[in-house]
Design a protein around this motif. Structure first.
Motif, PDB file in Angstrom:
ATOM      1  N   PRO A 177       0.834  -1.200   0.000  1.00 20.19           N
ATOM      2  CA  PRO A 177       0.000   0.000   0.000  1.00 20.19           C
ATOM      3  C   PRO A 177       0.870   1.252   0.000  1.00 20.19           C
ATOM      4  O   PRO A 177       1.984   1.238   0.510  1.00 20.19           O
ATOM      5  CB  PRO A 177      -0.770  -0.108   1.324  1.00 20.19           C
ATOM      6  N   GLY A 178       0.330   2.326  -0.575  1.00 22.51           N
ATOM      7  CA  GLY A 178       1.072   3.577  -0.611  1.00 22.51           C
ATOM      8  C   GLY A 178       1.115   4.243   0.747  1.00 22.51           C
ATOM      9  O   GLY A 178       2.038   4.985   1.066  1.00 22.51           O
ATOM     10  N   LEU A 179       0.080   3.982   1.579  1.00 19.43           N
ATOM     11  CA  LEU A 179       0.011   4.621   2.893  1.00 19.43           C
ATOM     12  C   LEU A 179      -0.206   3.556   3.962  1.00 19.43           C
ATOM     13  O   LEU A 179      -1.120   2.739   3.877  1.00 19.43           O
ATOM     14  CB  LEU A 179      -1.160   5.616   2.926  1.00 19.43           C
ATOM     15  N   LEU A 180       0.661   3.569   4.966  1.00 21.67           N
ATOM     16  CA  LEU A 180       0.541   2.624   6.073  1.00 21.67           C
ATOM     17  C   LEU A 180       0.338   3.414   7.366  1.00 21.67           C
ATOM     18  O   LEU A 180       1.099   4.334   7.665  1.00 21.67           O
ATOM     19  CB  LEU A 180       1.815   1.792   6.180  1.00 21.67           C
ATOM     20  N   ILE A 181      -0.713   3.064   8.116  1.00 22.18           N
ATOM     21  CA  ILE A 181      -0.951   3.720   9.390  1.00 22.18           C
ATOM     22  C   ILE A 181      -0.633   2.742  10.507  1.00 22.18           C
ATOM     23  O   ILE A 181      -1.203   1.647  10.548  1.00 22.18           O
ATOM     24  CB  ILE A 181      -2.418   4.190   9.510  1.00 22.18           C
ATOM     25  N   ALA A 182       0.295   3.101  11.376  1.00 15.99           N
ATOM     26  CA  ALA A 182       0.680   2.205  12.465  1.00 15.99           C
ATOM     27  C   ALA A 182       0.227   2.844  13.777  1.00 15.99           C
ATOM     28  O   ALA A 182       0.788   3.840  14.210  1.00 15.99           O
ATOM     29  CB  ALA A 182       2.191   1.983  12.454  1.00 15.99           C
ATOM     30  N   ASP A 183      -0.813   2.267  14.398  1.00 18.93           N
ATOM     31  CA  ASP A 183      -1.377   2.849  15.618  1.00 18.93           C
ATOM     32  C   ASP A 183      -0.708   2.201  16.831  1.00 18.93           C
ATOM     33  O   ASP A 183      -0.978   1.051  17.141  1.00 18.93           O
ATOM     34  CB  ASP A 183      -2.895   2.613  15.647  1.00 18.93           C
ATOM     35  N   GLU A 184       0.166   2.917  17.495  1.00 24.02           N
ATOM     36  CA  GLU A 184       0.921   2.392  18.645  1.00 24.02           C
ATOM     37  C   GLU A 184       1.481   1.005  18.324  1.00 24.02           C
ATOM     38  O   GLU A 184       1.221   0.042  19.039  1.00 24.02           O
ATOM     39  CB  GLU A 184       0.013   2.298  19.879  1.00 24.02           C
ATOM     40  N   PRO A 185       2.284   0.877  17.253  1.00 19.53           N
ATOM     41  CA  PRO A 185       2.680  -0.459  16.807  1.00 19.53           C
ATOM     42  C   PRO A 185       3.601  -1.168  17.790  1.00 19.53           C
ATOM     43  O   PRO A 185       3.756  -2.386  17.714  1.00 19.53           O
ATOM     44  CB  PRO A 185       3.411  -0.195  15.488  1.00 19.53           C
ATOM     45  N   THR A 186       4.231  -0.445  18.697  1.00 20.82           N
ATOM     46  CA  THR A 186       5.219  -1.104  19.563  1.00 20.82           C
ATOM     47  C   THR A 186       4.957  -0.858  21.038  1.00 20.82           C
ATOM     48  O   THR A 186       5.760  -1.242  21.870  1.00 20.82           O
ATOM     49  CB  THR A 186       6.646  -0.605  19.235  1.00 20.82           C
ATOM     50  N   THR A 187       3.813  -0.245  21.371  1.00 23.53           N
ATOM     51  CA  THR A 187       3.569   0.124  22.761  1.00 23.53           C
ATOM     52  C   THR A 187       3.601  -1.076  23.697  1.00 23.53           C
ATOM     53  O   THR A 187       4.076  -0.990  24.818  1.00 23.53           O
ATOM     54  CB  THR A 187       2.209   0.841  22.880  1.00 23.53           C
ATOM     55  N   ALA A 188       3.092  -2.224  23.236  1.00 20.69           N
ATOM     56  CA  ALA A 188       3.000  -3.376  24.128  1.00 20.69           C
ATOM     57  C   ALA A 188       4.284  -4.204  24.122  1.00 20.69           C
ATOM     58  O   ALA A 188       4.355  -5.230  24.770  1.00 20.69           O
ATOM     59  CB  ALA A 188       1.816  -4.243  23.719  1.00 20.69           C
ATOM     60  N   LEU A 189       5.301  -3.762  23.390  1.00 17.11           N
ATOM     61  CA  LEU A 189       6.475  -4.612  23.198  1.00 17.11           C
ATOM     62  C   LEU A 189       7.679  -4.153  24.022  1.00 17.11           C
ATOM     63  O   LEU A 189       7.782  -3.001  24.409  1.00 17.11           O
ATOM     64  CB  LEU A 189       6.865  -4.615  21.717  1.00 17.11           C
ATOM     65  N   ASP A 190       8.613  -5.089  24.254  1.00 17.78           N
ATOM     66  CA  ASP A 190       9.865  -4.749  24.916  1.00 17.78           C
ATOM     67  C   ASP A 190      10.736  -3.901  24.007  1.00 17.78           C
ATOM     68  O   ASP A 190      10.618  -3.985  22.789  1.00 17.78           O
ATOM     69  CB  ASP A 190      10.627  -6.028  25.248  1.00 17.78           C
ATOM     70  N   VAL A 191      11.666  -3.150  24.613  1.00 19.80           N
ATOM     71  CA  VAL A 191      12.502  -2.265  23.797  1.00 19.80           C
ATOM     72  C   VAL A 191      13.293  -2.992  22.722  1.00 19.80           C
ATOM     73  O   VAL A 191      13.447  -2.468  21.618  1.00 19.80           O
ATOM     74  CB  VAL A 191      13.489  -1.405  24.634  1.00 19.80           C
TER      75      VAL A 191
END
Ligand SMILES: Nc1ncnc2c1ncn2[C@@H]1O[C@H](COP(=O)(O)OP(=O)(O)OP(=O)(O)O)[C@@H](O)[C@H]1O
Ligand SMILES: Nc1ncnc2c1ncn2[C@@H]1O[C@H](COP(=O)(O)OP(=O)(O)O)[C@@H](O)[C@H]1O
Ligand code: SF4
Ligand code: SF4
Ligand SMILES: [Mg+2]
Ligand SMILES: [Mg+2]
Lengths: 367, 396
Positions: A177-191
């Motif tokens: 896709p030309g546009l990707l929306i990532a809504d808090e893609p890493t909030t639940a993950l470890d650093v």
């Protein structure tokens, strides 16, 4: 940022209002921004500030609900708010796709990861199951799932959190896709996993020249990923511009608050954190004037009762070049350098004060 | 002497001279894994915590960091005795509480309290805030019944809530306010030790700072010791003068805060710290240089042999698969569990541990190396340690 007409994505005066029993919730209230191909926009703000509602509107996810939507969402020149439901369905996943915060709730538990990837591909491509499976495995490999030809038949719960997030990214990108929306893609993950996912997003962006909107409350993620930043408060943009300008010389007290309330891994540990007092506002009855005024420590610096009575416009800040801010303060630079920054980062404060004096004497020299 | 060394000494003496309130030694928690089906046989064990030792001094704070599932919460729940440990000792205020029965634990429950991660599920929705905070007072009969309300109101005030709101229910409060209620409840009995398990991670950033400042003020005012569990490395550094890093059920490095964040010696600590996104990067633009870890954390049911980090470690060698590295003291207040400990980019080429363990450089048993040295494995720091410059045990 550039002029509205030539942008790949151009959102103009977007409003998403929800009628509820208690009144109208103005979740998004007049939002405008632009995004070019190959660039990343970071949207930050507290929970409830309207980040997810705004981005869901771009995917047409409020269609069929009671939401009242107005404004324009121009993608490659086409207003997504005007296209038919069928056309929007066709574009979803093909032109625009979204990675959600919680991959467990966004993936179906009863279908294998592979089946869901194949389905996402076959909706938009007239290919055999076999070809779709090949494509699914290819995407899993691309996002770094080990032994993709075997893991393709696993169910989502058999993946770890990081692997599920990667599978979601694979699904979001399977149609380029030309546009990707990532809504808090890493909030639940470890650093460490977060670093892997952010690497992956950047590699894929380079490869496909996609535009990315990344929604997060982590200013560190924004600093490392975004070209532009949009700071949201109570459904509106309160500061918007190039990442460097916004994070190094912010001009709006709410942005200051976000920066000073998180500790830095290298900051002086004896200095206290400076919290933003109070709680986020209700969007049913947003405060009058500047929505931030009940929590803002700088109200007294604005003459009269302006903060409480008149809503500031989103105007060009003192640094020009597309740095917009919504605040009545006449001299935000000085306040930031002399009052705000010294409280949480004295070293940076000294640097900025020097810069400002240098700039000041330059100006005088020119006159 | 550089200022670095000066602050080191300062931090060090504070860590070594104060009196421990909690001493944990070789603590273990193995959860049985049951087969599915009727018989539900035990088919293995999750080694959630596998031999950790540390101590917390009276009024001090120890931070516990590490990736999801490494055993932080389990450690916290063992210390508050919500779980009974599989092995090891928990010496609280001079008494081993690891094996105490529920009855004998009753008085202890006053002294050790826990603040939970999730302010939405940790408060009973059907009870008023007043009865939630007052319950421990009634159970432990600390104050007469007619004094409970005024004490509750005092506590509400201490945590920055309106004392008139004791009659309200948890759902009438925001997340940050609910976390304050949880803190007030934990303070009711004036505990000596608070286990705070991710006390701010469910909160918005602007509210996190309010709660962190509150906890710091309370610690100063009442001299409470903290075991502070969090995955946010900057928050832990801000709160705790001493920090332990866990990986797959073990402590891999523990040190005073300056040493751990400025000169970490374990490859995992180095990777973890390098992964933290940095706001200051905005000035430069683009991503920070970082160590990239491959793959995921292995299962704690079948952890790797030898060093548990070896499947992801960028500098692992043969010895790492054969022998588990001991948690070795390498400075006044610094312990690290690695065969090749060193600052980033300066790890030794040869393992430093063979002579101590009686093995050769590849980790095979070696008679010529002589018998293994008796290494201290307990909590706290000793005044002799392994000197990395000379590769011998030394003294300050
Ligand atoms: N009651 C239980 N029964 C079986 N296994 C358990 C139980 N509680 C925890 N575990 C397992 O023990 C390990 C450690 O869990 P723990 O909750 O201590 O992790 P943590 O470090 O607190 O992680 P997080 O950062 O995600 O909170 C994990 O593998 C977990 O799945
Ligand atoms: N379907 C809905 N009906 C009514 N209010 C809604 C609806 N969806 C979201 N809201 C409200 O809109 C506001 C913004 O929500 P959201 O965009 O999800 O915030 P965030 O910035 O955390 O992503 C919140 O106050 C939320 O409660
Ligand atoms: S307009 Fe007034 S209240 Fe709003 S941010 Fe600026 S100074 Fe604060
Ligand atoms: S012991 Fe070996 S595998 Fe473990 S951290 Fe050190 S070098 Fe890496
Ligand atoms: Mg959201
Ligand atoms: Mg936990």
């Amino acid at each position: 940022m550039s002029t509205a007409t030539s942008s790949f994505l151009s959102v103009r005066d977007l409003k998403v209002h929800f009628p509820t029993a208690d009144g109208i919730v103005k979740a998004t209230d007049g939002l405008s921004f632009d995004l070019e191909k190959g660039k990343t926009l970071g949207i930050v703000g507290e929970s409830g500030s309207g980040k997810s509602v705004s981005s869901s509107a771009i995917l047409g996810l409020h269609r069929g609900s009671s939401a009242q939507i107005s404004g324009e969402i121009l993608l490659d020149g086409v207003d997504l708010l005007q296209v038919s439901d069928e056309e929007m369905r066709r574009r979803r996943g093909l032109d625009v796709s979204m990675i959600f915060q919680d991959p467990l709730s966004a993936m179906h538990p009863y279908y294998t990861v592979g089946n869901q990837l194949m389905e996402a591909y076959r909706v938009h491509n007239n290919v055999s199951k076999k070809a779709a499976r090949v494509r699914a495995i290819e995407m899993l490999e691309r996002v770094g799932i080990p032994q993709p030809d075997r893991r393709v038949d696993d169910y989502p719960h058999q993946f770890s959190g990081g692997m599920r997030q990667r599978a979601m990214i694979a699904m979001g990108l399977i149609n380029n896709p030309g546009l990707l929306i990532a809504d808090e893609p890493t909030t639940a993950l470890d650093v460490t996993v977060q670093a892997q996912i952010l690497d992956l997003l950047q590699d894929l962006q380079r490869e496909f020249d996609s535009a990315i909107i990344i929604i997060t409350h982590d200013l560190g993620v924004v600093a490392e990923m975004a070209d532009d930043v949009l700071v949201m408060y109570a459904g509106k943009a309160v500061e918007y511009g190039p990442t460097k300008d916004i994070l190094v010389r912010p001009e709006m007290p709410y942005t200051w608050g976000l920066l000073s309330s998180v500790p830095d891994v290298a900051a002086d540990t004896s200095s206290k954190l400076v919290p933003i007092p109070g709680n986020p506002p209700s969007l049913l009855n947003p405060p009058t004037g500047c929505a931030f005024h009940p929590r803002c420590p700088h109200v007294a610096k604005v003459p009269g009762d302006l903060c409480r009575t008149v809503q500031p416009d989103l105007v060009t800040g003192r640094q020009g070049l597309g740095h917009l801010k919504r605040c009545h303060l006449a001299d935000p630079d000085t306040v930031y350098a002399n009052e705000v920054l010294p409280e949480f980062d004295p070293v940076l404060a000294d640097e900025l004060a020097d810069e400002l004096t240098a700039a000041d004497s330059n100006e005088k020299g020119l006159q | 002497m550089t200022t670095d060394e000066l602050t080191d000494r300062g931090a060090g003496s504070a860590l070594t001279e104060a009196k421990p309130i909690l001493r944990v030694e070789d603590l273990k928690m193995y959860f049985p894994v049951k087969s599915s089906g009727l018989m539900r046989r035990t088919i293995g064990h999750v080694q959630a915590v596998d031999g950790v030792s540390f101590q917390v001094n009276a009024g001090a704070s120890l931070g516990l960091v590490g990736e999801s599932g490494c055993g932080k919460s389990t450690t916290g729940r063992l210390i508050t005795r919500l779980y009974k440990p599989t092995g090891g000792s928990i010496d609280f205020d001079g008494r081993d509480i690891a094996k105490l029965s529920e009855n004998d634990l009753h008085p202890l429950r006053r002294d050790v309290q826990m603040i939970f991660q999730d302010p939405y599920t940790s408060l009973n929705p059907r009870h008023t805030v007043g009865s939630i905070i007052g319950a421990p007072l009634a159970i432990h009969k600390v104050v007469p019944k007619n004094k409970i309300l005024s004490r509750v109101q005092e506590l509400l005030e201490v945590v920055g809530l309106n004392p008139e709101h004791y009659n309200r229910y948890p759902h009438e409060f925001s997340g940050g306010q609910r976390q304050r209620i949880g803190i007030a409840r934990a303070l009711t009995l004036q505990p000596k030790l608070l286990v705070a398990d991710e006390p701010v991670s469910a909160l918005d950033v602007s509210i996190q700072a309010q709660v962190i400042n509150l906890l710091q003020d309370l610690q100063k005012e009442f001299g409470i010791a903290f075991l502070f569990i969090a995955h946010d490395l900057a928050v832990v550094r801000h709160f705790c003068p001493e920090i332990a890093v866990m990986y797959l059920g073990k402590i891999v490095e523990i040190a005073d805060r300056d040493t751990l964040y400025q000169r970490p010696h374990h490859p995992y600590t180095q990777a973890l710290l390098s992964a933290v996104p940095d706001v200051k990067q905005a000035k430069v633009g683009g991503r920070r240089e970082r160590i990239r870890l491959e793959g995921d954390v292995p299962s704690p049911i079948n952890p790797p042999s030898g060093c548990r980090f070896r499947t992801r470690c960028p500098i692992a060698q043969d010895i790492c698969a054969r022998v588990e590295p001991p948690l070795l003291q390498v400075g006044p207040t610094h312990k690290v569990a690695c065969h090749f400990p060193g600052e980033m980019g300066k790890h030794p080429e040869k393992p430093i541990t063979p002579r101590l363990l009686g093995v050769d450089d590849s980790g095979s048993a070696d008679l010529a190396a002589g018998p293994a040295t008796e290494l201290p494995t307990g909590p706290g720091y000793s005044d002799t340690w392994f000197d990395l410059k000379n590769n011998t045990m030394g003294k300050a």
